[in-house]
Write an enzyme that holds these catalytic residues in place. Structure first.
Site, mmCIF file in Angstrom:
data_model
loop_
_atom_site.group_PDB
_atom_site.id
_atom_site.type_symbol
_atom_site.label_atom_id
_atom_site.label_comp_id
_atom_site.label_asym_id
_atom_site.label_seq_id
_atom_site.Cartn_x
_atom_site.Cartn_y
_atom_site.Cartn_z
ATOM 1 N N SER A 534 0.844 -1.189 0.000
ATOM 2 C CA SER A 534 0.000 0.000 0.000
ATOM 3 C C SER A 534 0.886 1.248 0.000
ATOM 4 O O SER A 534 1.662 1.448 -0.923
ATOM 5 C CB SER A 534 -0.956 -0.045 1.196
ATOM 6 O OG SER A 534 -1.960 0.921 1.069
ATOM 7 N N ASP A 619 -9.803 -3.686 -5.245
ATOM 8 C CA ASP A 619 -9.169 -2.880 -4.206
ATOM 9 C C ASP A 619 -9.826 -1.504 -4.108
ATOM 10 O O ASP A 619 -9.945 -0.784 -5.102
ATOM 11 C CB ASP A 619 -7.677 -2.725 -4.531
ATOM 12 C CG ASP A 619 -6.850 -2.267 -3.346
ATOM 13 O OD1 ASP A 619 -7.380 -1.536 -2.492
ATOM 14 O OD2 ASP A 619 -5.666 -2.640 -3.286
ATOM 15 N N HIS A 654 -8.051 -4.878 -1.127
ATOM 16 C CA HIS A 654 -6.793 -4.359 -0.608
ATOM 17 C C HIS A 654 -6.078 -5.338 0.311
ATOM 18 O O HIS A 654 -4.856 -5.414 0.320
ATOM 19 C CB HIS A 654 -7.060 -3.055 0.142
ATOM 20 C CG HIS A 654 -5.843 -2.220 0.368
ATOM 21 N ND1 HIS A 654 -5.085 -1.710 -0.669
ATOM 22 C CD2 HIS A 654 -5.248 -1.792 1.501
ATOM 23 C CE1 HIS A 654 -4.082 -1.004 -0.176
ATOM 24 N NE2 HIS A 654 -4.155 -1.041 1.136
#
Length: 682
Positions: A534, A619, A654
């Site tokens: 991320s 995501d 995610h």
């Protein structure tokens, strides 16, 4: 098999008289068959290129799985007359939620079996469990896509019936008023996924009858709703990176209007906790950048009435509090280390729990009761499995309620050693690292080393024990967490010096940590690996542009790598709420600064390390097209024969796969990539 080559369709992007040509902008069309074909081709390329490691991947997976106690259960906690337990059954991916009335010897009541609920779903997540005050109903949220848009439902705990009043596109969280028929919940904007509306729902009503009671119009803010631990107040929380605002309502009168606690002031951060006739407030008021504790009457909540309880300290970050009838528990961070402070309200005692090393994590746990002398907290370190401990705050007696079992006959924690070391950054700042290895790993520069960091949002990656990590350590790897600026490891200033126009400190800190590890013979460029996910994926995306020669391989998990384009598009989830973290590139100063480090915009014709890049098609935090575009562009620029893989999970978001064993398979894939580069595939 040749690597896929994505089509180039030039897209001109202009702002501030600067023109960028994006050849892969078209990849942001999620439903376009050409996009799906490209992602599929990349997945197929990865599978063929790594075919020789598949048996080893399976070995790693079985090895990791074997260390886990499959029929595990949580330490029960008591809330409102019931003991609540989460357990797993052997061979099953998902948890089972149960409860027992008053006594742990009572008959078990099934609340949810997520294994049955997840049948037929490629992804499943249950969140936001909220039991009604009379213990007869439970509200819950379900996501079967991975995009964090939850369907909110209510179940009878008496009959097991799931009511028909389902509500779509929520955060999954909700809270009950004390009348047992009113439920408050939060909805999201369908496009940006920003949580922006609070609704009031009556049991049995359809969603179209729900009453909108609060709208957050500032698109840099999100909202949430919850009940205070005292159960007296329903609280609406409005939050942005730099500012908070709260609204409160007596939970006994859900049809009344909410009262604003303290009107938002840009830069004023605070949180509130209720106890007796007071609110306790953690705040940075009056330049208390490491926060201080204040209190005020529940009838006079404006800032002018706040009175100091614990003063601000330059060297101690005040992170959280837990309130009990006779005790105040304060979670602090000093010199990077967790501290738990226990203070009697009558001031008869004030002491800290003792911890004896520099690579541990200690946090208060589930403490839902006011009227108790027992504090529940968790402790683990890089070499010690996790423990859940009940601590009597009056007698100071400790009882270990559960210690993580490592089901591996070869595991002996005395075979491992950990330490905290410090690198010197370019500007002279000392950067801490937490390191773990086997004691018999040689420190002559030949050991493979995996260096991890996150370094954004003030989120601190504390050192923790991992059974999965043993598969690397036992094969000679050293594991390091670099506590770069951008976290709050060394206090709030550590965060402030790693964001906005100081963001590059996070990246140079990581590189300087790498150089230190090489110089001190922990590893060498031939054996050094980097990993981040991320915002941590942004970090490793930058370092492969800035210092590719230092790393043999890099894993970038769902990486945030197209920073300029994303931050200029306010229709993308999270963009507007991120302006105070990265800066708003509609302002030329921020545009120029972000563009100078954004990984996608700084790819050059040169050699890059071996790269494994992952993405999630659904995501909601980092859109799949960022890693996809990055890999497509890297393929056309890189001047080496090193590996470059893009692996997209088409059934997740995610956080990757949802089941505990499916998640282990992803870990095995990543470890196989690293170990293959070291020539270790057994």
């Amino acid at each position: 098999m040749k690597a896929p080559v994505a089509r180039k369709i030039p897209k001109e992007l202009e702002i501030h008289t600067d023109v960028r040509i994006d050849n892969y902008f078209w990849l942001n069309q999620r439903e376009d068959q050409n996009v799906l074909d490209y992602l599929s081709a990349e997945n197929e390329f990865y599978e063929q290129e790594t075919a020789h490691t598949k048996d080893f991947e399976k070995t790693l997976f079985e090895e990791m799985k074997a260390r886990i106690k499959e029929d595990d259960s949580s330490v029960p906690y008591k809330y409102n007359g019931y003991w609540y337990i989460v357990r797993y059954e052997k061979g099953k991916d998902y948890p089972i939620y149960t409860r027992k009335k008053e006594s742990l010897e009572a008959k078990e009541e099934l609340v949810f079996d997520c294994n049955k609920m997840a049948e037929g779903q490629g992804y499943f997540r249950l969140v936001g469990l909220s039991v009604s005050p009379d213990n007869t109903m439970i509200a819950f949220g379900i996501d079967t896509v991975g995009r964090r848009q939850y369907r909110l439902q209510i179940k009878s705990l008496i009959t097991g019936e799931v009511f028909s009043d389902a509500i779509e596109n929520t955060t999954g969280s909700s809270t009950w008023a004390n009348d047992n028929c009113t439920l408050f919940y939060t909805k999201k904007d369908k496009q940006t996924l920003r949580s922006n509306e609070i609704y009031k729902h009556k049991i049995g009503d359809s969603e179209d009858k729900d009453i909108l009671i609060f709208t957050e119009d500032d698109d840099t803010f999100g909202v949430a709703v919850y009940k205070s631990k005292s159960r007296k107040y329903i609280v609406i929380a409005c939050y942005s990176t730099l500012t908070n605002e709260f609204h409160v309502l007596n939970a006994d009168t859900p049809n009344d209007n909410f009262k604003i606690f303290q009107k938002r002031i840009r830069g004023l951060e605070y949180t509130i906790s209720h106890f007796e006739d007071q609110f306790y407030i953690l705040s940075n008021n009056d330049k208390a950048y490491n926060f201080k504790l204040m209190k005020t009457s529940e009838n006079q909540t404006e800032i002018k009435n706040w009175v100091e309880v614990i003063a601000h300290r330059d060297d101690v970050l005040l992170e959280d509090i837990d309130i009990f009838k006779d005790f105040l528990v304060v979670s602090e961070r000093s010199n990077g280390l967790n501290q738990i402070r226990i203070k009697r309200w009558d001031n008869q005692e004030d002491y800290y729990l003792p911890f004896d090393n520099e690579t541990y994590t200690a946090n208060t746990g589930t403490n839902v009761d006011f009227d108790t002398e027992t504090l529940r907290y968790s402790y683990n370190s890089l070499t010690n499995p996790s423990s859940v401990i009940d601590f009597n705050m009056r007698t100071k007696a400790r009882q270990i309620k559960k210690e993580q079992e490592v089901l591996d006959s070869n595991f002996d924690k005395t075979n491992y050693t950990s330490e905290r070391i410090w690198a010197t950054a370019q500007d002279g700042t000392k950067i801490p690292m937490s390191l773990v290895r086997r004691k018999d790993t040689k420190l002559d520069g030949s050991a493979p080393l995996l260096q991890y960091a996150y370094g954004s949002y003030g989120s601190t990656m504390d050192p923790y024990f991992s059974t999965i990590r043993l598969s690397l350590l036992d094969r000679g790897f050293i594991y390091v967490i670099s506590h770069v600026r951008g976290s709050e490891y060394l206090g709030r200033h550590w965060y402030e010096n790693g964001k906005l126009l100081r963001k590059k400190n996070s990246f140079t800190d990581f590189i300087d940590c790498s150089k230190h590890l090489i110089k001190q013979n922990y590893t060498s460029p031939e054996h050094l690996y980097a990993m981040g996910g991320s915002a941590g994926g942004l970090l490793v995306g930058v370092i492969v542009n800035e210092a590719p020669q230092l790393y043999n391989g890099v894993i970038a998990a769902v990486p945030f790598v197209d920073v300029v384009t994303t931050m200029l598009d306010d229709s993308i989830p999270l963009t507007t709420g991120e302006y105070d973290e990265w800066g708003n590139p509609n302002d030329k100063d921020y545009y120029d600064y972000i563009k100078s480090y954004s990984p996608y915009d700084n790819i050059k014709a040169k050699s890059y390390p071996n790269l494994l890049v992952t993405a999630g098609l659904h995501d909601s935090q980092v859109q799949y097209w960022e890693p996809a575009k990055w890999v497509a562009k890297l393929r056309t620029y890189k001047q080496d024969t090193n590996k470059l893989y893009l692996l997209t999970n088409t059934e997740a978001g995610h956080g990757g796969a949802s089941g505990r064993f499916e998640a282990l398979k992803e870990d095995a894939q990543e470890f196989a990539f690293l170990l293959d580069l070291e020539g270790i595939i057994s």
